[in-house]
Design a protein around this motif. Structure first.
Motif, PDB file in Angstrom:
ATOM      1  N   SER A  33       0.814  -1.225   0.000  1.00 26.15           N
ATOM      2  CA  SER A  33       0.000   0.000   0.000  1.00 26.15           C
ATOM      3  C   SER A  33       0.844   1.271   0.000  1.00 26.15           C
ATOM      4  CB  SER A  33      -0.988   0.063   1.159  1.00 26.15           C
ATOM      5  OG  SER A  33      -1.858  -1.028   1.106  1.00 26.15           O
ATOM      6  N   GLN A  34       1.737   1.397   0.978  1.00 22.96           N
ATOM      7  CA  GLN A  34       2.639   2.554   0.995  1.00 22.96           C
ATOM      8  C   GLN A  34       3.974   2.145   1.587  1.00 22.96           C
ATOM      9  OE1 GLN A  34       1.062   5.847   3.260  1.00 22.96           O
ATOM     10  NE2 GLN A  34       1.980   5.152   5.146  1.00 22.96           N
ATOM     11  N   ILE A  35       5.015   2.881   1.212  1.00 24.08           N
ATOM     12  CA  ILE A  35       6.342   2.656   1.783  1.00 24.08           C
ATOM     13  C   ILE A  35       6.941   4.005   2.179  1.00 24.08           C
ATOM     14  CG2 ILE A  35       6.789   0.526   0.473  1.00 24.08           C
ATOM     15  CD1 ILE A  35       8.801   2.293  -1.216  1.00 24.08           C
ATOM     16  N   TYR A  36       7.914   3.934   3.064  1.00 26.01           N
ATOM     17  CA  TYR A  36       8.669   5.110   3.478  1.00 26.01           C
ATOM     18  C   TYR A  36      10.079   4.994   2.937  1.00 26.01           C
ATOM     19  CZ  TYR A  36       4.995   6.070   6.868  1.00 26.01           C
ATOM     20  OH  TYR A  36       3.780   6.354   7.459  1.00 26.01           O
ATOM     21  N   ILE A  37      10.627   6.126   2.521  1.00 25.63           N
ATOM     22  CA  ILE A  37      12.045   6.176   2.177  1.00 25.63           C
ATOM     23  C   ILE A  37      12.641   7.399   2.870  1.00 25.63           C
ATOM     24  CG2 ILE A  37      11.828   4.975  -0.050  1.00 25.63           C
ATOM     25  CD1 ILE A  37      12.152   7.758  -1.420  1.00 25.63           C
ATOM     26  N   PRO A  38      13.882   7.263   3.354  1.00 24.78           N
ATOM     27  CA  PRO A  38      14.521   8.429   3.948  1.00 24.78           C
ATOM     28  C   PRO A  38      14.962   9.408   2.864  1.00 24.78           C
ATOM     29  CG  PRO A  38      16.026   6.576   3.963  1.00 24.78           C
ATOM     30  CD  PRO A  38      14.709   6.063   3.449  1.00 24.78           C
ATOM     31  N   ALA A  39      15.215  10.644   3.256  1.00 29.62           N
ATOM     32  CA  ALA A  39      15.631  11.688   2.307  1.00 29.62           C
ATOM     33  C   ALA A  39      16.877  11.280   1.525  1.00 29.62           C
ATOM     34  CB  ALA A  39      15.869  12.996   3.055  1.00 29.62           C
ATOM     35  N   ALA A  40      17.824  10.568   2.166  1.00 32.03           N
ATOM     36  CA  ALA A  40      19.049  10.163   1.472  1.00 32.03           C
ATOM     37  C   ALA A  40      18.753   9.210   0.316  1.00 32.03           C
ATOM     38  CB  ALA A  40      20.040   9.512   2.444  1.00 32.03           C
ATOM     39  N   VAL A  41      17.777   8.343   0.473  1.00 30.53           N
ATOM     40  CA  VAL A  41      17.389   7.433  -0.613  1.00 30.53           C
ATOM     41  C   VAL A  41      16.781   8.241  -1.761  1.00 30.53           C
ATOM     42  CG1 VAL A  41      15.740   5.607  -1.270  1.00 30.53           C
ATOM     43  CG2 VAL A  41      17.145   5.354   0.779  1.00 30.53           C
TER      44      VAL A  41
END
Length: 165
Positions: A33-41
């Motif tokens: 459904s949704q994923i998180y990625i950090p700013a560096a990614v």
């Protein structure tokens, strides 16, 4: 009545790039459904704007680009690149149910942080199990054709596991 909430899922750069190369990034949305990625990614993906497979992840509502809170924590991962280090920190901060990492060293650190880990191949196996893809072998072949290293031994092992040998 309680609604069942999906656990937080965090991804590193390499699995996203691999799925972009296959033209199958939507598998992450279909499965999680949704994923998180950090700013560096996000920055690492943006560095590849000239690549044929590039996609601006900030335009996808189901991908949440998130700043890590503990900027000092990445210093504990000197042997990892910024994306991997921030992905592990973000996963711990979000109490993520899963982190998606391909690199061996990143996986080692994630497991020692008590995170559940999968990678690109794990995503593809799950996509097949859920009926989102019919065959895994053509996708594994495409990945190796597009400079994603997968050992022959691992490929054979995975294809046996999904009854495609």
């Amino acid at each position: 009545m309680k609604t069942l909430q999906m656990p937080n899922i965090v991804s590193n750069t390499t699995p996203i790039i691999s799925l972009l190369k296959l033209g199958r990034l939507e598998l992450l949305q279909k499965i999680y459904s949704q994923i998180y990625i950090p700013a560096a990614v996000y920055k690492e993906i943006e560095a590849g704007k000239t690549k044929g497979y590039y996609q601006d992840l900030s335009q996808l509502k189901w991908i949440k680009i998130t700043e890590i809170q503990d900027k000092q924590a990445v210093k504990f991962f000197l042997d990892l690149d910024a994306g991997e280090a921030e992905a592990i920190v973000l996963a711990t901060e979000l109490n993520a149910g899963l982190i998606i990492l391909d690199e061996k060293l990143g996986r080692f650190h994630a497991k020692h942080a008590d995170l559940k880990v999968t990678g690109t191949i794990g995503i593809l196996v799950k996509a097949k199990a859920k009926g989102f893809i019919k065959e895994l072998k053509p996708l594994l072949d495409q990945l190796t054709d597009k400079d994603v290293w997968i050992s022959d031994k691992l490929k054979i092992e995975i294809l046996k596991r999904v009854d495609e040998e």
